[in-house]
Design a protein around this motif. Structure first.
Motif, PDB file in Angstrom:
ATOM      1  N   ASP A  67       0.789  -1.187  -0.131  1.00  0.00           N
ATOM      2  CA  ASP A  67      -0.105  -0.076  -0.044  1.00  0.00           C
ATOM      3  C   ASP A  67       0.675   1.199   0.138  1.00  0.00           C
ATOM      4  O   ASP A  67       0.426   2.286   0.171  1.00  0.00           O
ATOM      5  CB  ASP A  67      -1.088   0.207   1.251  1.00  0.00           C
ATOM      6  N   SER A 124       3.041   2.065   2.058  1.00  0.00           N
ATOM      7  CA  SER A 124       3.340   2.644   3.524  1.00  0.00           C
ATOM      8  C   SER A 124       4.788   2.280   3.903  1.00  0.00           C
ATOM      9  O   SER A 124       5.465   2.868   4.836  1.00  0.00           O
ATOM     10  CB  SER A 124       2.199   2.375   4.526  1.00  0.00           C
ATOM     11  N   VAL A 157       4.044  -0.888  -4.729  1.00  0.00           N
ATOM     12  CA  VAL A 157       2.602  -0.128  -4.661  1.00  0.00           C
ATOM     13  C   VAL A 157       2.026  -1.093  -5.483  1.00  0.00           C
ATOM     14  O   VAL A 157       2.401  -0.829  -6.809  1.00  0.00           O
ATOM     15  CB  VAL A 157       2.492   1.179  -4.450  1.00  0.00           C
ATOM     16  N   ARG A 179       4.264   6.672  -7.289  1.00  0.00           N
ATOM     17  CA  ARG A 179       4.127   6.484  -5.912  1.00  0.00           C
ATOM     18  C   ARG A 179       3.524   8.048  -5.340  1.00  0.00           C
ATOM     19  O   ARG A 179       2.761   8.064  -4.493  1.00  0.00           O
ATOM     20  CB  ARG A 179       5.519   6.066  -5.409  1.00  0.00           C
ATOM     21  N   TYR A 203      -0.333   7.372  -5.537  1.00  0.00           N
ATOM     22  CA  TYR A 203      -0.924   6.023  -4.994  1.00  0.00           C
ATOM     23  C   TYR A 203      -0.232   5.721  -3.403  1.00  0.00           C
ATOM     24  O   TYR A 203      -0.712   4.955  -2.804  1.00  0.00           O
ATOM     25  CB  TYR A 203      -0.407   4.871  -5.598  1.00  0.00           C
ATOM     26  N   GLY A 204       0.927   6.540  -3.328  1.00  0.00           N
ATOM     27  CA  GLY A 204       1.519   6.354  -1.808  1.00  0.00           C
ATOM     28  C   GLY A 204       0.860   6.957  -0.855  1.00  0.00           C
ATOM     29  O   GLY A 204       0.002   7.977  -1.162  1.00  0.00           O
ATOM     30  N   PRO A 205       1.246   6.921   0.354  1.00  0.00           N
ATOM     31  CA  PRO A 205       0.554   7.760   1.358  1.00  0.00           C
ATOM     32  C   PRO A 205       0.400   9.446   1.080  1.00  0.00           C
ATOM     33  O   PRO A 205       1.640   9.967   0.540  1.00  0.00           O
ATOM     34  CB  PRO A 205       1.252   7.483   2.519  1.00  0.00           C
ATOM     35  N   HIS A 207      -4.198   7.030  -3.046  1.00  0.00           N
ATOM     36  CA  HIS A 207      -3.758   6.246  -2.145  1.00  0.00           C
ATOM     37  C   HIS A 207      -4.859   5.225  -1.606  1.00  0.00           C
ATOM     38  O   HIS A 207      -4.622   4.015  -1.120  1.00  0.00           O
ATOM     39  CB  HIS A 207      -3.145   7.092  -0.712  1.00  0.00           C
ATOM     40  N   ALA A 240      -4.335   1.905  -2.933  1.00  0.00           N
ATOM     41  CA  ALA A 240      -3.295   1.096  -2.839  1.00  0.00           C
ATOM     42  C   ALA A 240      -3.650   0.094  -2.185  1.00  0.00           C
ATOM     43  O   ALA A 240      -4.066   0.279  -1.093  1.00  0.00           O
ATOM     44  CB  ALA A 240      -2.171   2.169  -2.323  1.00  0.00           C
TER      45      ALA A 240
END
Length: 125
Positions: free
Chosen positions: A34, A36, A42, A57, A60-62, A67, A70
């Motif tokens: 996810d 994190s 991811v 990222r 789709y990352g934090p 996100h 993800a």
């Protein structure tokens, strides 16, 4: 969908994709991807097919706009054009034809940009 219509899904910059993989990925393993944990990939799944979105990222990352997708099969949310966490689930078979077409468009979009790394196993959908 005709070939000219699919041209709209082409990335602006050419993307060199690896051959699709059919590796089994558990729901738990998908959930760990996810964004994190630094150094981990991811992943986002659509209709049980897992895409590696690590090269995006920032989205789709934090803290990224997407996100919520993800580490999940986000089929329902994509079909409904929703970023609500409760919609980021695999269940999409009960949706209407219009939403299923939107989901198929998202699948095409992802398949032209991100490597397919496997398929979700151990899921009801």
């Amino acid at each position: 969908m005709s070939a000219p219509a699919l041209k709209n899904f082409e990335p602006k910059d050419p993307v060199q994709l690896s051959p699709p993989k059919d590796d089994p990925i558990s729901v738990e393993k998908l959930g760990e991807a996810d964004g994190s944990a630094e150094g981990r990939p991811v992943y986002v799944a659509i209709k049980g097919i897992v895409f590696d979105v690590s090269n995006n990222r920032s989205s789709y990352g934090p803290g990224g706009s997407y996100h919520v997708f993800a580490g999940k099969d986000a089929s329902r949310a994509l079909a409904k054009s929703s970023v609500k966490p409760e919609d980021a689930i695999a269940k999409w078979d009960d949706l209407g034809d219009k939403e299923k077409r939107v989901l198929n468009d998202w699948y095409t979009f992802f398949s032209k940009r991100y490597n397919i790394v496997g398929r979700v196993v151990g899921s009801d959908h």
